[in-house]
Design a protein around this motif. Structure first.
Motif, mmCIF file in Angstrom:
data_model
loop_
_atom_site.group_PDB
_atom_site.id
_atom_site.type_symbol
_atom_site.label_atom_id
_atom_site.label_comp_id
_atom_site.label_asym_id
_atom_site.label_seq_id
_atom_site.Cartn_x
_atom_site.Cartn_y
_atom_site.Cartn_z
ATOM 1 N N ILE A 1 11.883 1.282 -9.765
ATOM 2 C CA ILE A 1 11.346 1.296 -8.407
ATOM 3 C C ILE A 1 10.511 2.552 -8.186
ATOM 4 C CG2 ILE A 1 11.987 1.459 -5.966
ATOM 5 C CD1 ILE A 1 14.490 -0.254 -6.728
ATOM 6 N N ALA A 2 10.997 3.682 -8.676
ATOM 7 C CA ALA A 2 10.270 4.946 -8.519
ATOM 8 C C ALA A 2 8.915 4.896 -9.209
ATOM 9 C CB ALA A 2 11.105 6.102 -9.066
ATOM 10 N N GLN A 3 8.858 4.375 -10.443
ATOM 11 C CA GLN A 3 7.573 4.343 -11.148
ATOM 12 C C GLN A 3 6.594 3.382 -10.483
ATOM 13 O OE1 GLN A 3 6.088 1.802 -13.213
ATOM 14 N NE2 GLN A 3 7.677 0.326 -12.631
ATOM 15 N N ALA A 4 7.113 2.324 -9.855
ATOM 16 C CA ALA A 4 6.230 1.376 -9.179
ATOM 17 C C ALA A 4 5.562 1.996 -7.957
ATOM 18 C CB ALA A 4 7.012 0.132 -8.764
ATOM 19 N N MET A 5 6.189 3.035 -7.399
ATOM 20 C CA MET A 5 5.679 3.656 -6.181
ATOM 21 C C MET A 5 4.876 4.922 -6.442
ATOM 22 S SD MET A 5 9.099 3.048 -3.852
ATOM 23 C CE MET A 5 8.471 3.953 -2.466
ATOM 24 N N LEU A 6 4.675 5.260 -7.725
ATOM 25 C CA LEU A 6 4.012 6.517 -8.077
ATOM 26 C C LEU A 6 2.667 6.710 -7.388
ATOM 27 C CD1 LEU A 6 4.638 7.166 -11.884
ATOM 28 C CD2 LEU A 6 4.764 8.873 -10.058
ATOM 29 N N ASN A 7 1.825 5.697 -7.425
ATOM 30 C CA ASN A 7 0.460 5.839 -6.919
ATOM 31 C C ASN A 7 0.342 5.505 -5.439
ATOM 32 O OD1 ASN A 7 1.081 3.166 -7.620
ATOM 33 N ND2 ASN A 7 -1.072 2.592 -7.751
ATOM 34 N N ASP A 8 1.503 5.510 -4.727
ATOM 35 C CA ASP A 8 1.509 5.174 -3.303
ATOM 36 C C ASP A 8 0.703 3.898 -3.080
ATOM 37 O OD1 ASP A 8 2.120 5.450 -0.622
ATOM 38 O OD2 ASP A 8 0.387 6.708 -0.192
ATOM 39 N N PRO A 9 1.117 2.796 -3.731
ATOM 40 C CA PRO A 9 0.275 1.598 -3.764
ATOM 41 C C PRO A 9 0.108 0.936 -2.406
ATOM 42 C CG PRO A 9 2.452 1.118 -4.634
ATOM 43 C CD PRO A 9 2.392 2.599 -4.448
ATOM 44 N N ALA A 10 -1.041 0.322 -2.211
ATOM 45 C CA ALA A 10 -1.275 -0.460 -0.996
ATOM 46 C C ALA A 10 -0.558 -1.794 -1.069
ATOM 47 C CB ALA A 10 -2.771 -0.681 -0.810
ATOM 48 N N LEU B 1 -4.568 -0.173 -6.824
ATOM 49 C CA LEU B 1 -3.912 -0.335 -5.527
ATOM 50 C C LEU B 1 -2.532 -0.972 -5.650
ATOM 51 C CD1 LEU B 1 -6.984 -1.718 -3.535
ATOM 52 C CD2 LEU B 1 -6.081 0.620 -3.481
ATOM 53 N N LEU B 2 -2.168 -1.333 -6.883
ATOM 54 C CA LEU B 2 -0.935 -2.070 -7.119
ATOM 55 C C LEU B 2 0.215 -1.174 -7.581
ATOM 56 C CD1 LEU B 2 -2.211 -5.155 -9.157
ATOM 57 C CD2 LEU B 2 -1.204 -5.245 -6.868
ATOM 58 N N GLY B 3 1.408 -1.539 -7.153
ATOM 59 C CA GLY B 3 2.639 -1.036 -7.748
ATOM 60 C C GLY B 3 3.459 -2.253 -8.137
ATOM 61 N N LYS C 1 2.055 -1.022 4.286
ATOM 62 C CA LYS C 1 1.766 -1.546 2.951
ATOM 63 C C LYS C 1 2.122 -3.031 2.897
ATOM 64 C CE LYS C 1 1.656 2.887 1.625
ATOM 65 N NZ LYS C 1 0.413 3.620 1.296
ATOM 66 N N ILE C 2 1.511 -3.723 1.964
ATOM 67 C CA ILE C 2 1.901 -5.103 1.693
ATOM 68 C C ILE C 2 2.970 -5.064 0.610
ATOM 69 C CG2 ILE C 2 1.147 -7.329 0.768
ATOM 70 C CD1 ILE C 2 -1.642 -6.700 1.903
ATOM 71 N N VAL C 3 4.160 -5.516 0.949
ATOM 72 C CA VAL C 3 5.267 -5.535 -0.006
ATOM 73 C C VAL C 3 5.692 -6.991 -0.219
ATOM 74 C CG1 VAL C 3 7.622 -4.804 -0.508
ATOM 75 C CG2 VAL C 3 6.065 -3.256 0.692
ATOM 76 N N ILE C 4 5.701 -7.412 -1.485
ATOM 77 C CA ILE C 4 6.194 -8.746 -1.830
ATOM 78 C C ILE C 4 7.468 -8.552 -2.635
ATOM 79 C CG2 ILE C 4 5.644 -10.960 -2.887
ATOM 80 C CD1 ILE C 4 2.695 -10.127 -2.827
ATOM 81 N N LEU C 5 8.563 -9.074 -2.114
ATOM 82 C CA LEU C 5 9.867 -8.881 -2.738
ATOM 83 C C LEU C 5 10.411 -10.243 -3.143
ATOM 84 C CD1 LEU C 5 12.691 -6.620 -1.234
ATOM 85 C CD2 LEU C 5 13.117 -8.576 -2.695
ATOM 86 N N SER C 6 10.429 -10.492 -4.439
ATOM 87 C CA SER C 6 10.907 -11.764 -4.953
ATOM 88 C C SER C 6 12.384 -11.650 -5.317
ATOM 89 C CB SER C 6 10.100 -12.147 -6.202
ATOM 90 O OG SER C 6 10.737 -13.169 -6.918
ATOM 91 N N VAL D 1 -0.630 -22.873 -4.414
ATOM 92 C CA VAL D 1 -0.014 -22.168 -3.288
ATOM 93 C C VAL D 1 -1.059 -21.328 -2.558
ATOM 94 C CG1 VAL D 1 2.242 -22.106 -4.412
ATOM 95 C CG2 VAL D 1 0.718 -20.153 -4.643
ATOM 96 N N SER D 2 -0.941 -21.310 -1.257
ATOM 97 C CA SER D 2 -1.856 -20.539 -0.418
ATOM 98 C C SER D 2 -1.045 -19.777 0.623
ATOM 99 C CB SER D 2 -2.868 -21.450 0.280
ATOM 100 O OG SER D 2 -3.729 -22.080 -0.645
ATOM 101 N N ALA D 3 -1.441 -18.544 0.870
ATOM 102 C CA ALA D 3 -0.799 -17.722 1.897
ATOM 103 C C ALA D 3 -1.681 -16.524 2.168
ATOM 104 C CB ALA D 3 0.595 -17.273 1.460
ATOM 105 N N MET D 4 -1.600 -15.999 3.387
ATOM 106 C CA MET D 4 -2.300 -14.780 3.742
ATOM 107 C C MET D 4 -1.257 -13.728 4.082
ATOM 108 S SD MET D 4 -5.363 -14.253 6.537
ATOM 109 C CE MET D 4 -6.383 -15.415 5.647
ATOM 110 N N LEU D 5 -1.226 -12.633 3.317
ATOM 111 C CA LEU D 5 -0.178 -11.621 3.455
ATOM 112 C C LEU D 5 -0.738 -10.363 4.103
ATOM 113 C CD1 LEU D 5 1.443 -12.008 -0.078
ATOM 114 C CD2 LEU D 5 1.940 -13.290 2.006
ATOM 115 N N SER D 6 -0.021 -9.859 5.098
ATOM 116 C CA SER D 6 -0.394 -8.650 5.819
ATOM 117 C C SER D 6 0.636 -7.557 5.555
ATOM 118 C CB SER D 6 -0.471 -8.946 7.322
ATOM 119 O OG SER D 6 -1.403 -9.969 7.586
#
Length: 291
Positions: free
Chosen positions: A143-152, A75-77, A182-187, A21-26
């Motif tokens: 969700i709160a813990q995933a956002m702790l470090n204000d991830p990119a 940089l991840l959450g 931010k780049i958010v990927i929501l599966s 799989v290939s994709a460019m995410l902004s």
């Protein structure tokens, strides 16, 4: 900043879970739609450096994420489908513990934890033990813990599991505001999770992307394939058993309106109607079951 998936592949023995799989995410919300078993979780675990790819790369700003190591992970959450927690910790204790692991000072960690617990609607429950929480409350804590470090880069795998409709709306509004830069990927396999907040949708099936575009572009692929049939009510159940029915609306006069997703008119008198994202999902997975 761009996150690039370059021919990303994961193979488990003879089974290929993710296939080149290939994709460019902004920045913005990218919705990753697919039935259970499509490969979504495997893909997201590779994006988060939890699982090493068999081949291919994840690149951030042109740099190989694996070679960046801790710099990339900082940089991840990430909210996995089943995130781990300590049941005897209070919500605030758990958040402060996670903040410490992410390098916060005690003072800053507490302030950030209090702020996020308020944002996800857990301020009044901050001192309750996590083991007393409902499933939806635990998910909001995740969700709160995933956002702790204000991830990119924020990666959310089935984040609304267990949330009631009001909580789902709160979650969508929270993520929409967060994703502006931010780049958010929501599966998810729940269409409404991404219908109103995703600027881009990737549809995944059998380890590969089968559709990619804005919601409008993706939905357009179902144009001319969604029909409404006005039938006697007793025929609605029969139709549901033999064709992909998206919805049945019963009337008081003994009739029903059956919404069918099909390449051609399913019966005489059927009327073509405008498709929705839910119709598109049904079209893409009509022979895989709706899960």
């Amino acid at each position: 900043m761009e996150l690039t998936l370059d021919r990303l592949t994961k193979q488990f023995g003879a089974r290929i879970a993710v296939d080149r799989v290939s994709a460019m995410l902004s920045p913005g919300v990218t919705g990753l739609l697919g039935a259970n078993g499509a490969g979504k979780t495997t893909l997201m675990r590779m994006v988060c450096d939890v699982l090493r790819p068999t081949s291919g790369q994840v690149l951030l700003g042109g740099r190989d994420a694996l070679s960046m190591g801790d710099e990339y992970r900082a940089l991840l959450g990430y909210l996995p489908q089943d995130f781990g927690y300590y049941p005897d910790f209070s919500a605030l204790e758990f958040m402060r513990y996670m903040a410490t692991l992410k390098g916060f000072s005690s003072r800053d960690g507490r302030a950030r934890s209090v702020q996020l617990l308020d944002e996800v609607g857990l301020a009044d429950d901050a001192r309750r033990k996590v083991k007393t929480f409902s499933g939806g409350m635990k998910q909001r804590l995740g969700i709160a813990q995933a956002m702790l470090n204000d991830p990119a880069i924020l990666v959310l795998d089935e984040p609304t599991a267990g949330l009631d409709p009001k909580e789902r709306v709160r979650f969508r509004n929270l993520i929409a505001g967060f994703a502006q830069n931010k780049i958010v990927i929501l599966s998810t396999h729940i269409v409404s999770d991404v219908e109103f907040i995703a600027s881009r949708i990737l549809v995944m099936r059998e380890g590969g992307f089968i559709m990619d575009g804005t919601p409008e572009q993706v939905i357009s692929q179902a144009a001319g394939k969604v029909w409404e049939c006005h039938v006697e009510a007793h025929l609605a159940e029969e139709m549901s058993a033999r064709m992909p029915v998206a919805n049945v609306r019963y009337a008081a006069d003994g009739h029903a309106v059956v919404r069918v997703v099909a390449d051609a008119s399913p019966m005489e008198g059927a009327q073509a109607v405008e498709p929705t994202l839910e119709d598109l999902y049904l079209l893409a997975f009509r022979d895989a079951g709706i899960r």
